[in-house]
Design a protein around this motif. Sequence first.
Motif, PDB file in Angstrom:
ATOM      1  N   ILE A  34     -19.921  15.554  14.972  1.00 22.29           N
ATOM      2  CA  ILE A  34     -21.114  15.815  14.168  1.00 22.29           C
ATOM      3  C   ILE A  34     -22.372  15.629  14.996  1.00 22.29           C
ATOM      4  N   ARG A  35     -22.431  14.544  15.751  1.00 22.73           N
ATOM      5  CA  ARG A  35     -23.615  14.279  16.579  1.00 22.73           C
ATOM      6  C   ARG A  35     -23.803  15.356  17.643  1.00 22.73           C
ATOM      7  N   GLU A  36     -22.724  15.728  18.294  1.00 22.06           N
ATOM      8  CA  GLU A  36     -22.830  16.732  19.356  1.00 22.06           C
ATOM      9  C   GLU A  36     -23.324  18.064  18.802  1.00 22.06           C
ATOM     10  N   ARG A  37     -22.834  18.435  17.626  1.00 18.27           N
ATOM     11  CA  ARG A  37     -23.285  19.681  17.009  1.00 18.27           C
ATOM     12  C   ARG A  37     -24.754  19.593  16.610  1.00 18.27           C
ATOM     13  N   ALA A  38     -25.172  18.455  16.083  1.00 24.02           N
ATOM     14  CA  ALA A  38     -26.572  18.264  15.708  1.00 24.02           C
ATOM     15  C   ALA A  38     -27.488  18.332  16.925  1.00 24.02           C
ATOM     16  N   GLU A  39     -27.053  17.747  18.022  1.00 24.24           N
ATOM     17  CA  GLU A  39     -27.860  17.776  19.248  1.00 24.24           C
ATOM     18  C   GLU A  39     -28.034  19.191  19.759  1.00 24.24           C
ATOM     19  N   ALA A  40     -26.989  20.013  19.600  1.00 22.68           N
ATOM     20  CA  ALA A  40     -27.088  21.400  20.053  1.00 22.68           C
ATOM     21  C   ALA A  40     -28.009  22.222  19.146  1.00 22.68           C
ATOM     22  N   ILE A  41     -27.915  22.003  17.838  1.00 20.32           N
ATOM     23  CA  ILE A  41     -28.704  22.789  16.892  1.00 20.32           C
ATOM     24  C   ILE A  41     -30.182  22.455  16.967  1.00 20.32           C
ATOM     25  N   VAL A  42     -30.500  21.191  17.127  1.00 24.57           N
ATOM     26  CA  VAL A  42     -31.898  20.773  17.070  1.00 24.57           C
ATOM     27  C   VAL A  42     -32.732  21.407  18.175  1.00 24.57           C
ATOM     28  N   GLU A  43     -32.096  21.826  19.263  1.00 21.66           N
ATOM     29  CA  GLU A  43     -32.816  22.469  20.355  1.00 21.66           C
ATOM     30  C   GLU A  43     -33.260  23.876  19.982  1.00 21.66           C
ATOM     31  N   ASP A  44     -32.525  24.530  19.077  1.00 21.41           N
ATOM     32  CA  ASP A  44     -32.821  25.921  18.740  1.00 21.41           C
ATOM     33  C   ASP A  44     -33.475  26.093  17.370  1.00 21.41           C
ATOM     34  N   GLU A  45     -33.124  25.245  16.423  1.00 23.46           N
ATOM     35  CA  GLU A  45     -33.632  25.379  15.061  1.00 23.46           C
ATOM     36  C   GLU A  45     -34.647  24.273  14.779  1.00 23.46           C
ATOM     37  N   HIS A  46     -35.879  24.529  15.164  1.00 23.13           N
ATOM     38  CA  HIS A  46     -36.902  23.491  15.025  1.00 23.13           C
ATOM     39  C   HIS A  46     -37.206  23.186  13.561  1.00 23.13           C
ATOM     40  N   GLY A  47     -36.945  24.149  12.662  1.00 20.88           N
ATOM     41  CA  GLY A  47     -37.164  23.907  11.249  1.00 20.88           C
ATOM     42  C   GLY A  47     -36.220  22.865  10.660  1.00 20.88           C
ATOM     43  N   ASP A 105     -11.775  14.364   4.202  1.00 27.28           N
ATOM     44  CA  ASP A 105     -12.315  15.494   3.459  1.00 27.28           C
ATOM     45  C   ASP A 105     -13.031  16.468   4.390  1.00 27.28           C
ATOM     46  N   LEU A 106     -13.818  15.934   5.310  1.00 27.03           N
ATOM     47  CA  LEU A 106     -14.516  16.791   6.272  1.00 27.03           C
ATOM     48  C   LEU A 106     -13.524  17.598   7.103  1.00 27.03           C
ATOM     49  N   CYS A 107     -12.494  16.941   7.578  1.00 31.35           N
ATOM     50  CA  CYS A 107     -11.492  17.641   8.389  1.00 31.35           C
ATOM     51  C   CYS A 107     -10.768  18.702   7.570  1.00 31.35           C
ATOM     52  N   ALA A 108     -10.515  18.413   6.298  1.00 30.71           N
ATOM     53  CA  ALA A 108      -9.851  19.389   5.432  1.00 30.71           C
ATOM     54  C   ALA A 108     -10.701  20.639   5.275  1.00 30.71           C
ATOM     55  N   ILE A 109     -11.988  20.462   5.099  1.00 30.23           N
ATOM     56  CA  ILE A 109     -12.887  21.609   4.934  1.00 30.23           C
ATOM     57  C   ILE A 109     -12.917  22.451   6.198  1.00 30.23           C
ATOM     58  N   VAL A 110     -13.054  21.815   7.343  1.00 30.14           N
ATOM     59  CA  VAL A 110     -13.081  22.551   8.610  1.00 30.14           C
ATOM     60  C   VAL A 110     -11.768  23.295   8.821  1.00 30.14           C
ATOM     61  N   GLY A 111     -10.664  22.663   8.470  1.00 25.51           N
ATOM     62  CA  GLY A 111      -9.357  23.270   8.699  1.00 25.51           C
ATOM     63  C   GLY A 111      -9.013  24.398   7.746  1.00 25.51           C
ATOM     64  N   ARG A 112      -9.600  24.416   6.547  1.00 25.00           N
ATOM     65  CA  ARG A 112      -9.195  25.388   5.524  1.00 25.00           C
ATOM     66  C   ARG A 112     -10.248  26.435   5.202  1.00 25.00           C
ATOM     67  N   PRO A 119     -17.735  19.843  11.209  1.00 27.08           N
ATOM     68  CA  PRO A 119     -17.920  18.886  10.113  1.00 27.08           C
ATOM     69  C   PRO A 119     -19.385  18.613   9.802  1.00 27.08           C
ATOM     70  N   LEU A 120     -20.283  19.016  10.693  1.00 26.02           N
ATOM     71  CA  LEU A 120     -21.713  18.876  10.402  1.00 26.02           C
ATOM     72  C   LEU A 120     -22.107  19.710   9.187  1.00 26.02           C
ATOM     73  N   GLN A 121     -21.542  20.902   9.047  1.00 31.14           N
ATOM     74  CA  GLN A 121     -21.957  21.805   7.972  1.00 31.14           C
ATOM     75  C   GLN A 121     -21.701  21.224   6.585  1.00 31.14           C
ATOM     76  N   PRO A 122     -20.494  20.771   6.253  1.00 29.53           N
ATOM     77  CA  PRO A 122     -20.319  20.170   4.923  1.00 29.53           C
ATOM     78  C   PRO A 122     -21.139  18.909   4.724  1.00 29.53           C
ATOM     79  N   LEU A 123     -21.282  18.106   5.770  1.00 26.71           N
ATOM     80  CA  LEU A 123     -22.077  16.891   5.632  1.00 26.71           C
ATOM     81  C   LEU A 123     -23.510  17.211   5.231  1.00 26.71           C
ATOM     82  N   LEU A 124     -24.065  18.277   5.777  1.00 28.82           N
ATOM     83  CA  LEU A 124     -25.450  18.629   5.490  1.00 28.82           C
ATOM     84  C   LEU A 124     -25.597  19.530   4.274  1.00 28.82           C
ATOM     85  N   PHE A 125     -24.668  20.485   4.080  1.00 29.74           N
ATOM     86  CA  PHE A 125     -24.967  21.607   3.199  1.00 29.74           C
ATOM     87  C   PHE A 125     -23.994  21.855   2.043  1.00 29.74           C
TER      88      PHE A 125
END
Length: 287
Positions: A34-47, A105-112, A119-125
């Motif tokens: 989750i952290r690694e994905r957030a670090e990557a996104i924050v560089e491109d999506e300033h909003g 639950d997070l892993c289940a969502i990513v897997g299915r 797992p960042l996406q369900p945690l946030l959205f």
Amino acid sequence: MESEQHTEGKPESVKDVRICQSRAVDVDGVWQMIRERAEAIVEDEHGLRVLLEDVILSRNSLSEALSVRLSRKLSREDMTREELMPLLGGIMEDEPSLIEGVARDLCAIVGRDPACDSPLQPLLFFKGFHAISTYRMSHHLWDAGRKELAMYFQSIASEVYGVDIHPAARIGCGIMLDHATSFVVGETAIIEDNVSILHEVTLGGTGKETGDRHPVVRSGVLLGAGVKVLGRVELGEGAKVGAGSVVLDDVAPHTTVAGVPAEVVGVSREGAPALEMDQHLDCRGHI
């Protein structure tokens, strides 16, 4: 005022309920992804910088991040974010296994869910994940005897997410609640591990019985959109219920049912339909 008295429901007959009994999940590993994905996104999506900094990048654990995310969603005049965060954090500190369920639950969502790649996406959205996580908090409070506070969380979650799960219901781990809108679960319902549920599903009772009056959903079950399961019926392990069906009787393990009322239309091709998310009815296997 009505004069009829509530009639007693059937005594509890469910044995060997599997609630969060599967293999452990690497919570720290999920948090790192989750952290690694957030670090990557924050560089491109300033909003999204403020959201990502607040929920993820300034936090030290999945439990801390979840308490922040739910507090942002559930706070209001009745209970502010500043009050909610330590309350939710304290619940997870009191019950460490709760965050393991969240991670599963997070892993289940990513897997299915093919629409989810982190797992960042369900945690946030994803409100289905948020709703199940809020239920997990309320269920802990219910078991601790804090029933009014548990029902407060149920009420707020119903308003915010359009999902109404009674805090006394027993729900396992590895749950995928897809889309989630209008999902309803009654007080004595049981959902075992690794179940997938689409929107507008009801696990309800019938009439005015008390006692054990809501469905039992065994592991691996897939419930299509709009399914209604009413009464103390049991959906056996690996069963599949077609979209829009009304289930009033027990469903045998690894059996596919559909219709109003639901009837057997085949045998599940998969051992655990919930994991494959294939909603074909496969009538070729009709018994």
